[in-house]
Design a protein around this motif. Sequence first.
Motif, PDB file in Angstrom:
ATOM      1  N   ASP A   1     -21.825  57.272 -45.295  1.00 18.24           N
ATOM      2  CA  ASP A   1     -21.756  57.910 -43.978  1.00 18.24           C
ATOM      3  C   ASP A   1     -20.837  59.133 -43.938  1.00 18.24           C
TER       4      ASP A   1
ATOM      5  N   SER B   1     -15.155  55.354 -44.682  1.00 15.91           N
ATOM      6  CA  SER B   1     -15.939  55.644 -43.481  1.00 15.91           C
ATOM      7  C   SER B   1     -15.650  54.675 -42.341  1.00 15.91           C
TER       8      SER B   1
ATOM      9  N   LEU C   1     -18.653  55.819 -35.840  1.00 19.31           N
ATOM     10  CA  LEU C   1     -19.675  56.696 -36.415  1.00 19.31           C
ATOM     11  C   LEU C   1     -19.905  57.927 -35.542  1.00 19.31           C
TER      12      LEU C   1
END
Length: 252
Positions: free
Chosen positions: A28, A49, A181
């Motif tokens: 990611d 991440s 995220l």
Amino acid sequence: MDGDTFQQWKNQCLNKCDLSKKGSVDEDISHIVAYINGHDHYFTTSSCSGRIILFDAVSDCPDVQKQNCSWLFVTHQKCLQEHLFAGLGKSAGEATFKFEPFVLHVQCKHLEDAQLLHTVAINSGFRNSGITVGKKGKIIMAVRSTHCLEVPLSHRGKVLVSDEYLDFLVGVANQKMEENLKRIERFNECLKAALQPQEESSLQEVVDKKPVYRRRRKRIQGSSETDCDSQSVKEKTESNQEEIDFDLMMLS
């Protein structure tokens, strides 16, 4: 910072083996790491991440360190309830459920490079970011946030909470992962907004060979924390100005 010294540090860091448990950059953030390492003034020294972990510590050990723990499961994506239950079934000590957000350490060539990256991190929601300068002159900018989660679940192998509470924890951890995220993507956008105009400006100045007028504006109050346009990033890295002044700068 001497350019040759910085480049030597960069080459040594990027050419050494990855000693993390996974042994590679997380998917990611691989594009962010590659972009930073492709810039002349930066390189990454460590990264994650974000992850959800269930680890087992030695019973009656007050100092929970990595060497005293066994990892029952770890994921860099959303967690499934069955993973948590399966991991707890293997616990023989003090099982702890934990969410750790995105973290990135970047070595910078100059202090102003670190300050620019720090502004990018803050604007992206990573409010716990900071800059350190080592004895040898190494300038490290750490991208960090505070939306962590750490909950003890068992004692001496005995689970202390209900299945309903475990299901609730999985939901909370997954929500934090989703937000994590989103912040990573904002950081990526802000990073490119800050560095690409800088690179293009340097090339244009070489071509034009003309005087450049630089206007310093008073810092705009109440701006959005996710404002990533290049002008906003530039203004937030400068000190607050009580008046507007114009400087004529001739290129050599």
